[in-house]
Design a protein around this motif. Structure first.
Motif, PDB file in Angstrom:
ATOM      1  N   ILE A 123      50.008 -15.112 -39.561  1.00 45.06           N
ATOM      2  CA  ILE A 123      49.792 -15.518 -38.170  1.00 45.06           C
ATOM      3  C   ILE A 123      50.943 -16.384 -37.659  1.00 45.06           C
ATOM      4  O   ILE A 123      51.446 -17.251 -38.372  1.00 45.06           O
ATOM      5  N   ILE A 124      51.348 -16.132 -36.429  1.00 52.64           N
ATOM      6  CA  ILE A 124      52.227 -17.024 -35.679  1.00 52.64           C
ATOM      7  C   ILE A 124      51.467 -17.400 -34.417  1.00 52.64           C
ATOM      8  O   ILE A 124      50.814 -16.550 -33.808  1.00 52.64           O
ATOM      9  N   ASN A 125      51.550 -18.666 -34.024  1.00 52.71           N
ATOM     10  CA  ASN A 125      50.882 -19.030 -32.774  1.00 52.71           C
ATOM     11  C   ASN A 125      51.823 -19.701 -31.790  1.00 52.71           C
ATOM     12  O   ASN A 125      52.710 -20.473 -32.155  1.00 52.71           O
ATOM     13  N   ILE A 126      51.627 -19.324 -30.528  1.00 52.10           N
ATOM     14  CA  ILE A 126      52.330 -19.928 -29.399  1.00 52.10           C
ATOM     15  C   ILE A 126      51.311 -20.730 -28.617  1.00 52.10           C
ATOM     16  O   ILE A 126      50.197 -20.249 -28.375  1.00 52.10           O
ATOM     17  N   GLN A 127      51.664 -21.932 -28.224  1.00 47.01           N
ATOM     18  CA  GLN A 127      50.801 -22.730 -27.358  1.00 47.01           C
ATOM     19  C   GLN A 127      51.581 -23.038 -26.086  1.00 47.01           C
ATOM     20  O   GLN A 127      52.682 -23.609 -26.158  1.00 47.01           O
ATOM     21  N   ALA A 128      51.021 -22.667 -24.943  1.00 49.71           N
ATOM     22  CA  ALA A 128      51.708 -22.845 -23.662  1.00 49.71           C
ATOM     23  C   ALA A 128      50.975 -23.876 -22.809  1.00 49.71           C
ATOM     24  O   ALA A 128      49.750 -23.833 -22.686  1.00 49.71           O
ATOM     25  N   TYR A 129      51.737 -24.782 -22.209  1.00 45.45           N
ATOM     26  CA  TYR A 129      51.153 -25.844 -21.397  1.00 45.45           C
ATOM     27  C   TYR A 129      51.978 -26.050 -20.133  1.00 45.45           C
ATOM     28  O   TYR A 129      53.215 -26.082 -20.189  1.00 45.45           O
ATOM     29  N   ALA A 130      51.291 -26.203 -19.016  1.00 48.48           N
ATOM     30  CA  ALA A 130      51.945 -26.707 -17.807  1.00 48.48           C
ATOM     31  C   ALA A 130      51.931 -28.231 -17.933  1.00 48.48           C
ATOM     32  O   ALA A 130      50.886 -28.856 -17.815  1.00 48.48           O
ATOM     33  N   ASP A 131      53.082 -28.813 -18.217  1.00 47.97           N
ATOM     34  CA  ASP A 131      53.114 -30.220 -18.615  1.00 47.97           C
ATOM     35  C   ASP A 131      53.997 -31.048 -17.687  1.00 47.97           C
ATOM     36  O   ASP A 131      55.087 -30.617 -17.310  1.00 47.97           O
ATOM     37  N   GLU A 132      53.518 -32.252 -17.368  1.00 49.25           N
ATOM     38  CA  GLU A 132      54.247 -33.139 -16.469  1.00 49.25           C
ATOM     39  C   GLU A 132      55.581 -33.593 -17.053  1.00 49.25           C
ATOM     40  O   GLU A 132      56.471 -34.046 -16.329  1.00 49.25           O
ATOM     41  N   SER A 133      55.724 -33.471 -18.367  1.00 52.39           N
ATOM     42  CA  SER A 133      56.980 -33.881 -19.007  1.00 52.39           C
ATOM     43  C   SER A 133      58.018 -32.764 -19.006  1.00 52.39           C
ATOM     44  O   SER A 133      59.019 -32.851 -19.714  1.00 52.39           O
ATOM     45  N   PHE A 134      57.791 -31.734 -18.196  1.00 53.80           N
ATOM     46  CA  PHE A 134      58.639 -30.532 -18.216  1.00 53.80           C
ATOM     47  C   PHE A 134      60.130 -30.863 -18.125  1.00 53.80           C
ATOM     48  O   PHE A 134      60.941 -30.283 -18.846  1.00 53.80           O
ATOM     49  N   ASP A 135      60.505 -31.777 -17.258  1.00 51.78           N
ATOM     50  CA  ASP A 135      61.925 -32.080 -17.062  1.00 51.78           C
ATOM     51  C   ASP A 135      62.540 -32.834 -18.241  1.00 51.78           C
ATOM     52  O   ASP A 135      63.742 -32.740 -18.483  1.00 51.78           O
ATOM     53  N   ASN A 136      61.728 -33.577 -18.967  1.00 44.82           N
ATOM     54  CA  ASN A 136      62.237 -34.352 -20.103  1.00 44.82           C
ATOM     55  C   ASN A 136      61.165 -34.430 -21.189  1.00 44.82           C
ATOM     56  O   ASN A 136      60.597 -35.493 -21.451  1.00 44.82           O
ATOM     57  N   PRO A 137      60.867 -33.309 -21.853  1.00 47.85           N
ATOM     58  CA  PRO A 137      59.740 -33.276 -22.790  1.00 47.85           C
ATOM     59  C   PRO A 137      60.000 -34.035 -24.085  1.00 47.85           C
ATOM     60  O   PRO A 137      61.117 -34.072 -24.588  1.00 47.85           O
ATOM     61  N   ASP A 138      58.930 -34.639 -24.591  1.00 45.77           N
ATOM     62  CA  ASP A 138      58.963 -35.245 -25.922  1.00 45.77           C
ATOM     63  C   ASP A 138      58.383 -34.189 -26.864  1.00 45.77           C
ATOM     64  O   ASP A 138      57.177 -34.114 -27.074  1.00 45.77           O
ATOM     65  N   TRP A 139      59.235 -33.364 -27.448  1.00 43.13           N
ATOM     66  CA  TRP A 139      58.773 -32.241 -28.255  1.00 43.13           C
ATOM     67  C   TRP A 139      57.981 -32.685 -29.475  1.00 43.13           C
ATOM     68  O   TRP A 139      57.148 -31.932 -29.990  1.00 43.13           O
ATOM     69  N   SER A 140      58.202 -33.920 -29.930  1.00 39.54           N
ATOM     70  CA  SER A 140      57.533 -34.372 -31.150  1.00 39.54           C
ATOM     71  C   SER A 140      56.007 -34.374 -31.003  1.00 39.54           C
ATOM     72  O   SER A 140      55.283 -34.175 -31.973  1.00 39.54           O
TER      73      SER A 140
END
Length: 292
Positions: A255-272
């Protein structure tokens, strides 16, 4: 010649933008490698897996665009060896869905008798890709009347259903997957006091188990296929829910999973903060997300 070369260089970004008009609306991150990724990276990664989960937000227009793009690329890379599996269709509508894919019935019949979601237009491109390429589409979800039944009276009462009805569900009894998934569900629901009793959680497990069961049954009869499963994000986040149920029915599945979010941090996301949620995380621009 010099002018032509300079012209090509000048217009190259424009050509790329025309090819991918939504490219500025999303960012993809490979949490395993800790690096920015592309749609092609995801599709190529599927060579090492059997099922690719896309955990969506149901009203995210950019997420729907990416689902369609990814499935189109999967269908091209694995012609006659790929399938679409959807939370958005219920198991008792599989015949209607098959009839539409075979071009026996009209789309208006699919919409009415297949009980499509009100935003079916967002999922239609994937179904049409499957239809054009003669690929299977799995109506993976449990019929709503049975999840509602469990919410009211509990899982045990499903045993009272007749054989036909039980055939639309995962085998009974359903594993209620206690532990981290339960605690996560309680948190989403607002705590133990807000949840009332376990019945609403049991209905969630029926939902997950039925989707996992249908994917597993498909793979058992279609060796070597790549399945693209589309569902709400909670069903596959951290490979819990439907992904975990699939693993119970088919332990060796990859299995591979993708998780998609409309996130307020879009311009400067904290990927951690997204690292444990999926193998790939897609952030979309929240200003462009809503579809209904």
């Amino acid at each position: 010649m010099k002018f032509t070369a300079l012209s090509v260089l000048f217009f190259l970004p424009l050509f790329a933008f025309c090819q991918e008009p939504m490219a500025q609306n999303y960012k993809i991150y490979n949490t395993v490698k800790g690096s920015i990724a592309t749609v092609d990276d995801i599709v190529n990664d599927l060579s090492k897996a059997d099922v690719l989960f896309f955990g969506e937000e149901h009203n995210d227009s950019t997420g729907h665009y990416l689902e369609s793009l990814i499935f189109k690329k999967i269908a091209e890379k694995y012609p006659a060896k790929s399938a679409l599996s959807m939370e958005m269709f219920q198991t008792d509508c599989q015949t209607v869905l098959n009839e539409y894919l075979a071009d026996f019935i009209r789309e208006k019949n699919l919409i009415a008798e297949g009980r499509t979601w009100k935003n079916y237009k967002d999922y239609r491109p994937m179904v049409e890709t499957a239809k054009a390429a003669h690929l299977p589409v799995i109506a993976a979800n449990a019929p709503t009347r049975y999840t509602n039944m469990v919410t009211r009276v509990g899982l045990a009462d499903l045993q009272k259903l007749d054989a036909t009805a039980k055939g639309w569900l995962a085998p009974l009894p359903i594993d209620t997957a206690t532990g981290p998934y339960y605690e996560k569900f309680v948190t989403i629901m607002g705590g133990h006091s807000a949840m009332g009793n376990l019945k609403i959680y049991q209905s969630q497990n029926l939902w997950d188990a039925t989707m996992g069961w249908n994917i597993a049954q498909f793979l058992k009869s279609h060796q070597g296929y790549k399945v693209f499963q589309v569902n709400g994000g909670f069903h596959s986040e951290e490979k819990m829910g439907t992904a975990a149920q699939l693993k119970k029915y088919l332990p060796k599945v990859r299995i591979i999973n993708i998780q998609a979010y409309a996130d307020e941090s879009f311009d400067n996301p904290d990927w951690s903060k997204f690292t444990k949620l999926g193998d790939y995380v897609i952030l979309t621009n929240p200003k462009l997300a809503k579809t209904f």
